[in-house]
Design an enzyme around this catalytic site. Structure first.
Site, PDB file in Angstrom:
ATOM      1  CB  ILE A   1      -1.165   0.022   1.154  1.00  0.00           C
ATOM      2  CG1 ILE A   1      -1.816  -1.479   1.325  1.00  0.00           C
ATOM      3  CG2 ILE A   1      -1.887   1.304   1.257  1.00  0.00           C
ATOM      4  CD1 ILE A   1      -2.552  -1.638  -0.013  1.00  0.00           C
TER       5      ILE A   1
ATOM      6  CD  GLU B   1      -3.340   3.025 -10.324  1.00  0.00           C
ATOM      7  OE1 GLU B   1      -3.941   3.498 -10.958  1.00  0.00           O
ATOM      8  OE2 GLU B   1      -2.538   3.864  -9.606  1.00  0.00           O
TER       9      GLU B   1
HETATM   10  C1  LIG Z   1       5.122   0.220  -6.183  1.00  0.00           C
HETATM   11  C2  LIG Z   1       3.896  -0.413  -6.038  1.00  0.00           C
HETATM   12  C3  LIG Z   1       2.815   0.486  -5.477  1.00  0.00           C
HETATM   13  C4  LIG Z   1       1.637  -0.331  -5.229  1.00  0.00           C
HETATM   14  N1  LIG Z   1       0.586   0.542  -4.565  1.00  0.00           N
HETATM   15  C5  LIG Z   1      -0.481  -0.101  -3.968  1.00  0.00           C
HETATM   16  C6  LIG Z   1      -1.493   0.721  -3.386  1.00  0.00           C
HETATM   17  O1  LIG Z   1      -1.343   1.959  -3.270  1.00  0.00           O
HETATM   18  N2  LIG Z   1      -2.763   0.079  -3.128  1.00  0.00           N
HETATM   19  C7  LIG Z   1      -2.919  -0.947  -3.323  1.00  0.00           C
HETATM   20  O2  LIG Z   1      -3.898  -1.734  -3.108  1.00  0.00           O
HETATM   21  N3  LIG Z   1      -2.190  -1.848  -4.125  1.00  0.00           N
HETATM   22  C8  LIG Z   1      -0.921  -1.354  -4.435  1.00  0.00           C
HETATM   23  N4  LIG Z   1      -0.003  -2.188  -5.250  1.00  0.00           N
HETATM   24  C9  LIG Z   1      -0.217  -3.777  -5.367  1.00  0.00           C
HETATM   25  C10 LIG Z   1      -0.549  -3.861  -6.886  1.00  0.00           C
HETATM   26  O3  LIG Z   1      -1.695  -3.450  -7.250  1.00  0.00           O
HETATM   27  C11 LIG Z   1      -0.472  -5.392  -7.189  1.00  0.00           C
HETATM   28  O4  LIG Z   1       1.158  -5.698  -6.814  1.00  0.00           O
HETATM   29  C12 LIG Z   1      -0.797  -5.703  -8.324  1.00  0.00           C
HETATM   30  O5  LIG Z   1      -2.337  -5.628  -8.257  1.00  0.00           O
HETATM   31  C13 LIG Z   1      -0.464  -7.053  -8.698  1.00  0.00           C
HETATM   32  O6  LIG Z   1      -0.717  -8.151  -7.473  1.00  0.00           O
HETATM   33  P1  LIG Z   1       0.362  -9.090  -7.062  1.00  0.00           P
HETATM   34  O7  LIG Z   1       1.647  -8.158  -6.932  1.00  0.00           O
HETATM   35  O8  LIG Z   1      -0.112  -9.823  -6.039  1.00  0.00           O
HETATM   36  O9  LIG Z   1       0.779 -10.019  -8.266  1.00  0.00           O
HETATM   37  P2  LIG Z   1      -0.178 -11.095  -8.668  1.00  0.00           P
HETATM   38  O10 LIG Z   1      -1.529 -11.183  -8.745  1.00  0.00           O
HETATM   39  O11 LIG Z   1       0.394 -12.602  -7.986  1.00  0.00           O
HETATM   40  O12 LIG Z   1       0.434 -11.570 -10.447  1.00  0.00           O
HETATM   41  C14 LIG Z   1       1.742 -11.878 -10.433  1.00  0.00           C
HETATM   42  C15 LIG Z   1       1.881 -11.777 -11.878  1.00  0.00           C
HETATM   43  O13 LIG Z   1       1.077 -12.746 -12.696  1.00  0.00           O
HETATM   44  C16 LIG Z   1       0.516 -12.286 -13.984  1.00  0.00           C
HETATM   45  N5  LIG Z   1      -0.748 -12.342 -13.903  1.00  0.00           N
HETATM   46  C17 LIG Z   1      -1.719 -11.999 -13.175  1.00  0.00           C
HETATM   47  N6  LIG Z   1      -3.005 -12.080 -13.409  1.00  0.00           N
HETATM   48  C18 LIG Z   1      -2.977 -12.404 -14.709  1.00  0.00           C
HETATM   49  C19 LIG Z   1      -3.963 -12.656 -15.801  1.00  0.00           C
HETATM   50  N7  LIG Z   1      -5.175 -12.520 -15.447  1.00  0.00           N
HETATM   51  N8  LIG Z   1      -3.575 -13.222 -16.971  1.00  0.00           N
HETATM   52  C20 LIG Z   1      -2.134 -13.294 -17.222  1.00  0.00           C
HETATM   53  N9  LIG Z   1      -1.388 -13.192 -16.360  1.00  0.00           N
HETATM   54  C21 LIG Z   1      -1.668 -12.630 -15.017  1.00  0.00           C
HETATM   55  C22 LIG Z   1       1.028 -10.964 -14.186  1.00  0.00           C
HETATM   56  O14 LIG Z   1       2.393 -11.041 -14.964  1.00  0.00           O
HETATM   57  C23 LIG Z   1       1.478 -10.586 -12.695  1.00  0.00           C
HETATM   58  O15 LIG Z   1       2.345  -9.452 -12.663  1.00  0.00           O
HETATM   59  C24 LIG Z   1       1.504  -1.614  -5.255  1.00  0.00           C
HETATM   60  C25 LIG Z   1       2.407  -2.398  -6.106  1.00  0.00           C
HETATM   61  C26 LIG Z   1       3.499  -1.943  -6.122  1.00  0.00           C
HETATM   62  C27 LIG Z   1       4.704  -2.592  -6.685  1.00  0.00           C
END
Ligand SMILES: Cc1cc2nc3c(=O)[nH]c(=O)nc-3n(C[C@H](O)[C@H](O)[C@H](O)COP(=O)(O)OP(=O)(O)OC[C@H]3O[C@@H](n4cnc5c(N)ncnc54)[C@H](O)[C@@H]3O)c2cc1C
Length: 370
Positions: free
Chosen positions: A149, A353
């Site tokens: 977050i 996002e």
């Molecule tokens: C710098 C930074 C700031 C952030 N700030 C916020 C914030 O302010 N508020 C907040 O709520 N969240 C925040 N996030 C979290 C961010 O929204 C999540 O990291 C993002 O939604 C991806 O979720 P995950 O990291 O759990 O990856 P996962 O959901 O585990 O996904 C990993 C990878 O799997 C692949 N993948 C996932 N889904 C699919 C699909 N449907 N089809 C094909 N491939 C797929 C993609 O390559 C993805 O990168 C932040 C993240 C970062 C890195």
């Protein structure tokens, strides 16, 4: 207004924003501590009237602010964007009381906002979120964890998404406005490659009441998606600003760097690389402006266009920044160099996002919908 060119007033405003970023914001950003909220920088964004423009302003205006600031000072850009992301659910779905309590403070840069959707077990699949909102008298108690977050744990309030109806997927999520001083709420910083502050939050029976609900009970996923539809093209604008900064640096460097009896730009492989970078940056910029204009017009295909803009612009910026590093050689990798900074900054927007792959999923779903 044709989306393929800005009018003279908009162009002048962008130049003014870049000048403000260089003169007023860059010095404050340099005094900030990496990984922590830079309150003097946020206050300056308030004093300059930029935070006040976040609410009620259109998507195109948001994009122009993000692109212009990013070109000169990514820290200021991100501080501005996070105030918008965290407070947009309040601006769009809050009650008059919630809006009156928080929006003037956010606009003045005195209150720090954050958007708390992601959890360890629910990132891309945000509808799988597990934070429980257990009924307690007229309200609820929130229990669970949020992670990644931005601005946590230093924000003053959080737009939090929690499950009010178990097993109902996206239909059972409610948005709450949670002030940071609620009992049971704690958190810690996460040390990330991305330079802005990010943390995790632990909710241990945090009390929330009906007055803390943003929008309607069980309709919180829509609150989150409404915010993301506005912010996705603007993440693209952030990326375009970074790409332009990298392109400008590459142009300047290749024009003056002597090699093989001339300047680097005299090598066709180099000048063609720069031409490719410029062309892709311009294409991304136009897609971002078009998506923002579609949002402002209330067009039906906003989710698709917002996804396309975010996808193309963030991938393009990664390509352009990487190419600019290559054209600079070793000096780009020296700690403190503009490109070393951009190389770290440019990576995360392809993930947050909605990762690139998730944007493709949204686009495909819209394309096949009849
Ligand atoms: C710098 C930074 C700031 C952030 N700030 C916020 C914030 O302010 N508020 C907040 O709520 N969240 C925040 N996030 C979290 C961010 O929204 C999540 O990291 C993002 O939604 C991806 O979720 P995950 O990291 O759990 O990856 P996962 O959901 O585990 O996904 C990993 C990878 O799997 C692949 N993948 C996932 N889904 C699919 C699909 N449907 N089809 C094909 N491939 C797929 C993609 O390559 C993805 O990168 C932040 C993240 C970062 C890195």
């Amino acid at each position: 207004m044709p989306v393929f060119s800005l009018d003279p007033a908009q162009t002048a405003w962008c130049a003014e924003l870049r000048a403000l970023a260089a003169e007023r914001l860059r010095p404050l950003a340099e005094k900030g501590e990496p990984g922590h909220v830079n309150r003097p920088l946020v206050a300056a964004l308030g004093e300059l009237g930029l935070l006040g423009r976040l609410f009620g302003a259109g998507a195109l205006e948001l994009c122009l602010m993000r692109e212009s600031l990013a070109q000169v000072c990514t820290e200021a850009e991100t501080a501005l964007a996070l105030q918008g992301l965290g407070a947009h659910p309040v601006a769009a779905s809050g009650t008059p009381g919630q809006r009156a309590r928080w929006l003037p403070e956010v606009g003045a840069g005195r209150a720090i906002a954050a958007f708390a959707l992601s959890e360890p077990g629910a990132g891309s699949d945000a509808a799988a979120l597990a934070m429980e909102a257990v009924p307690d008298g007229p309200g609820w108690r929130l229990t669970g964890e949020k992670c990644w977050i931005s601005n946590a744990p230093e924000a003053d309030f959080y737009s939090v998404f929690a499950r009010t109806t178990p097993g109902a997927g996206a239909q059972g999520v409610t948005a709450f406005l949670v002030p940071a001083d609620r009992p049971g709420l704690s958190g810690g910083p996460l040390d990330m490659l991305s330079p802005h502050p990010i943390g995790s939050l632990l909710f241990d029976g945090v009390p929330v009441g009906p007055d803390d609900v943003l929008g309607e009970v069980d309709r919180g996923f829509r609150v989150a998606m409404t915010t993301l539809n506005l912010f996705r093209p603007s993440v693209g604008a952030f990326a375009v600003g970074m790409a332009q900064a990298a392109l400008d640096a590459a142009l300047a460097h290749t024009a003056e760097r002597a090699a093989f009896g001339g300047a680097l730009k005299d090598l066709q492989a180099v000048s063609h690389q720069v031409a490719e970078m410029a062309t892709r940056t311009e294409a991304a910029r136009l897609l971002v402006y078009a998506a923002a204009a579609a949002y402002d017009e209330g067009a039906a295909d906003v989710p698709k266009r917002a996804a396309m803009a975010k996808l193309l612009a963030t991938e393009t910026a990664q390509y352009v920044v990487d190419a600019a590093v290559q054209l600079h050689g070793a000096r780009a990798l020296r700690r403190g160099h503009l490109l070393e900074h951009l190389y770290r900054e440019v990576r995360a927007p392809r993930i947050y996002e909605g990762a690139t792959e998730v944007q493709r999923t949204i686009i495909a779903k819209e394309l096949y919908a009849t």
